[in-house]
Motif scaffolding. Structure first.
Motif, PDB file in Angstrom:
ATOM      1  N   PRO A  47       7.209   5.872  -1.965  1.00  0.00           N
ATOM      2  CA  PRO A  47       5.775   5.523  -1.986  1.00  0.00           C
ATOM      3  C   PRO A  47       5.139   5.632  -3.377  1.00  0.00           C
ATOM      4  O   PRO A  47       4.418   4.728  -3.794  1.00  0.00           O
ATOM      5  N   ILE A  48       5.420   6.712  -4.100  1.00  0.00           N
ATOM      6  CA  ILE A  48       4.744   6.859  -5.399  1.00  0.00           C
ATOM      7  C   ILE A  48       5.272   5.824  -6.383  1.00  0.00           C
ATOM      8  O   ILE A  48       4.511   5.177  -7.108  1.00  0.00           O
ATOM      9  N   ASN A  49       6.580   5.620  -6.394  1.00  0.00           N
ATOM     10  CA  ASN A  49       7.128   4.655  -7.350  1.00  0.00           C
ATOM     11  C   ASN A  49       6.678   3.227  -7.064  1.00  0.00           C
ATOM     12  O   ASN A  49       6.419   2.466  -7.994  1.00  0.00           O
ATOM     13  N   SER A  88       0.858  -1.183   0.000  1.00  0.00           N
ATOM     14  CA  SER A  88       0.000   0.000   0.000  1.00  0.00           C
ATOM     15  C   SER A  88       0.895   1.233   0.000  1.00  0.00           C
ATOM     16  O   SER A  88       2.043   1.177   0.434  1.00  0.00           O
ATOM     17  N   MET A  89       0.350   2.322  -0.492  1.00  0.00           N
ATOM     18  CA  MET A  89       1.167   3.531  -0.568  1.00  0.00           C
ATOM     19  C   MET A  89       1.479   4.056   0.833  1.00  0.00           C
ATOM     20  O   MET A  89       2.558   4.529   1.116  1.00  0.00           O
ATOM     21  N   ARG A  90       0.470   3.978   1.692  1.00  0.00           N
ATOM     22  CA  ARG A  90       0.665   4.427   3.064  1.00  0.00           C
ATOM     23  C   ARG A  90       1.175   3.271   3.931  1.00  0.00           C
ATOM     24  O   ARG A  90       0.714   2.136   3.769  1.00  0.00           O
ATOM     25  N   LEU A  94      -3.302   6.476  -5.775  1.00  0.00           N
ATOM     26  CA  LEU A  94      -2.639   7.599  -6.463  1.00  0.00           C
ATOM     27  C   LEU A  94      -3.584   8.796  -6.537  1.00  0.00           C
ATOM     28  O   LEU A  94      -3.174   9.942  -6.363  1.00  0.00           O
ATOM     29  N   GLU A  95      -4.845   8.523  -6.780  1.00  0.00           N
ATOM     30  CA  GLU A  95      -5.814   9.612  -6.905  1.00  0.00           C
ATOM     31  C   GLU A  95      -6.103  10.243  -5.524  1.00  0.00           C
ATOM     32  O   GLU A  95      -6.039  11.449  -5.344  1.00  0.00           O
ATOM     33  N   LYS A  96      -6.373   9.378  -4.563  1.00  0.00           N
ATOM     34  CA  LYS A  96      -6.784   9.842  -3.240  1.00  0.00           C
ATOM     35  C   LYS A  96      -5.649  10.574  -2.520  1.00  0.00           C
ATOM     36  O   LYS A  96      -5.832  11.666  -1.986  1.00  0.00           O
ATOM     37  N   HIS A  97      -4.469   9.969  -2.525  1.00  0.00           N
ATOM     38  CA  HIS A  97      -3.387  10.551  -1.732  1.00  0.00           C
ATOM     39  C   HIS A  97      -2.815  11.819  -2.355  1.00  0.00           C
ATOM     40  O   HIS A  97      -2.142  12.594  -1.694  1.00  0.00           O
TER      41      HIS A  97
END
Ligand SMILES: NC(=O)C[C@H](N)C(=O)O
Length: 561
Positions: free
Chosen positions: A205-207, A81-83, A346-349
């Protein structure tokens, strides 16, 4: 059954394999039979068992450590997960918990409100204040600080509601890390600087989310083609022909002095020709394969090694069917991605990000409004516009002054022309969306030898039944055509394009004899397309440079690790 057979059967009776968890999160009592489907950090963050659960084991990498006087708030990620998820570790246990380290933590999972120690406000290296969201409680979802950057501050305060977190009783360091030398900083790092450490870049996180989206896309495409009854195939990477017309080929060489394959061989520039062979046996086929082009184009759209999705359909007479398939495939992919976590995160964060470094990283992406216009276009139920090359030239000529290259019938469309057409023709006012557009029937001379001549060409000259799929900002996303399936006409086309027409089939030939053979025995009308998978991902995610959606980019003068 004979005695010996019975003995054999008893001895080798199938037994249940001992179950070993290979996931990053382990919940006690989970015997692997799906009693609790908590396998990753992403699952754990969602998990609300409604009680405290002890002996929960969490493996992952430390993203950041924040200090209070008695505890450390550790953000742990496992790439799912990103977070990250937050672990609270007593100071006495946390000495070796450093950013970048691989750890296994065991403790009690808290997922509901309970009293806890309140941590300090934290300040980032850039001096900007990073705030936590839940009543002063640092939350894994909004602050990412390097341990070194954090100032210990303030005394513990009273009870406060808490987010989900693991209260840790046991710490194992599985791979240590020195934060002083660890190249991934929690401050903003430019895409260029991250490209120089492509072996570590996926840890940001993004990558890492982009790579998950890439994986989701592959799974969805496999699902799409499976449902469409296409066979997935593995055409070769090493090929005998460099004259497909798709671009400059790399030559394959072994270390020795002799020619390994007797004749020169090349890395494939397109799987199309081999897919045509397979399509003549299996019907409809597809592949998502590595493709190589030795073009010295140092642009944000070109890679020397990229993935191309190619599909080939047998018994197709009408090119509209090929374009319909391309539209259906992209629409299904985009709507599938929307339902999965990587695209959603990606959209939410992008909207809820509070970390200044992360906000800056998001600013490197295409404007969110434009991104939504792209996704609306991809999932639109409307048929994407189709214009002929001749019509496209007529649209471009009155605005020729806008371009560096004059739009002239008979010359290829430059990327500036493609981008203009995509924006002009593709914009759908009604839905505020960018529909991708198909430009069809290009002049025969500027297209590949295998393309079928159009039945009613324009007065300007002979054209072929082919199409390019264009999108704003990027230009060409895919290209396809009907293939010339008649032997005599194909040979004529080869001569027209200055290619040698093999007269005799030779064993181990490196010429195009095998490709002509396909026309000798049962070649139906057929067509297909090829789509740049990496370009598509960069279009979907708004990452402006295709080098940043590929884990290890290779391009002119760069092949780092
Ligand atoms: N499969 C395809 O039609 C792709 C085409 N051969 C190209 O390289 O553009």
């Amino acid at each position: 059954m004979s005695h010996s057979l019975r003995l054999f059967a008893r001895r080798y009776r199938p037994c249940r394999l001992p179950y070993r968890r290979s996931y990053s999160v382990r919940i006690p009592g989970d015997d692997g039979q799906g009693l609790r489907d908590v396998k990753t950090v992403a699952d754990l963050k969602e998990w609300q068992p409604g009680r405290l659960v002890s002996d929960v084991q969490l493996c992952g990498w430390v993203r950041s450590v924040r200090k209070s006087s008695s505890v450390r708030f550790v953000d742990i990620t496992d790439g799912s997960s990103m977070r990250p998820v937050q672990a609270v570790v007593d100071k006495s246990l946390a000495a070796d918990i450093r950013p970048g380290a691989a750890v296994r933590l065991t403790g009690v999972w808290h997922s509901s409100s309970s009293s806890s120690k309140t941590p300090p406000s934290v300040e980032s290296q850039g001096g900007k204040l990073a705030r936590s969201s839940v009543a002063g409680q640092p939350s894994s979802s909004d602050v990412h600080e390097q341990e070194a950057a954090v100032h210990s501050a303030g005394a513990d305060q009273g009870p406060a509601p808490t987010t989900a977190e693991l209260r840790v009783s046991e710490v194992e360091i599985l791979g240590s890390s020195d934060p002083q030398t660890y190249p991934i900083q929690n401050k903003y790092q430019t895409p260029e600087s991250l490209r120089a450490i492509s072996h570590l870049r996926p840890r940001t996180p993004i990558n890492s989310t982009l790579l998950r989206l890439r994986s989701d896309a592959m799974a969805l495409l496999s699902q799409f083609f499976f449902q469409e009854r296409f066979q997935q195939t593995h055409p070769p990477i090493i090929t005998s022909s460099d004259c497909e017309g798709a671009g400059e080929a790399f030559t394959v060489k072994s270390g020795g002095t002799t020619e390994f394959f007797r004749d020169p061989k090349y890395l494939t520039v397109s799987s199309q020709l081999h897919l045509e062979a397979l399509a003549q046996a299996l019907g409809n086929v597809w592949t998502l394969s590595p493709t190589f082009r030795a073009e010295q184009s140092d642009t944000s759209r070109h890679l020397s090694e990229f993935y191309m999705l190619e599909a080939e359909m047998s018994f197709v007479q009408d090119m509209d069917e090929v374009m319909d398939l391309a539209q259906r495939m992209l629409a299904s992919l985009a709507s599938g991605l929307k339902r999965l976590s990587a695209a959603q995160e990606l959209e939410k964060h992008r909207l809820d990000s509070r970390d200044p470094a992360e906000r800056l990283a998001f600013e490197d992406l295409v404007d969110p409004k434009e991104l939504q216009q792209r996704w609306r276009g991809l999932t639109s139920p409307k048929r994407w516009p189709r214009v002929t090359y001749t019509e496209a030239i007529e649209i471009l000529q009155p605005v020729a002054h806008m371009f560096e290259h004059k739009p002239v019938w008979g010359s290829g469309l430059q990327s500036e022309h493609e981008k203009y057409l995509a924006e002009k023709i593709g914009y759908d006012e009604e839905t505020d969306a960018f529909l991708p557009i198909f430009v069809t029937q290009y002049p025969q001379e500027i297209k590949a030898f295998y393309m079928l001549q159009s039945e009613s060409p324009p007065p300007q000259g002979q054209t072929v039944d082919c199409f390019d799929l264009l999108v704003p900002n990027l230009g060409e996303l895919a290209g396809g055509s009907m293939r010339e399936h008649r032997l005599a006409q194909l040979e004529d086309n080869m001569r027209l394009h200055g290619l040698e027409v093999p007269t005799q089939r030779k064993a181990r030939s490196s010429d195009m004899g095998w490709y002509l053979d396909l026309r000798r025995w049962g070649c139906p009308p057929h067509g297909g397309f090829g789509l740049g998978f990496d370009r598509l991902l960069s279009y979907l995610t708004g990452v402006p440079n295709v080098r940043d959606v590929v884990p290890f980019p290779r391009h002119f003068e760069r092949c780092d690790c």
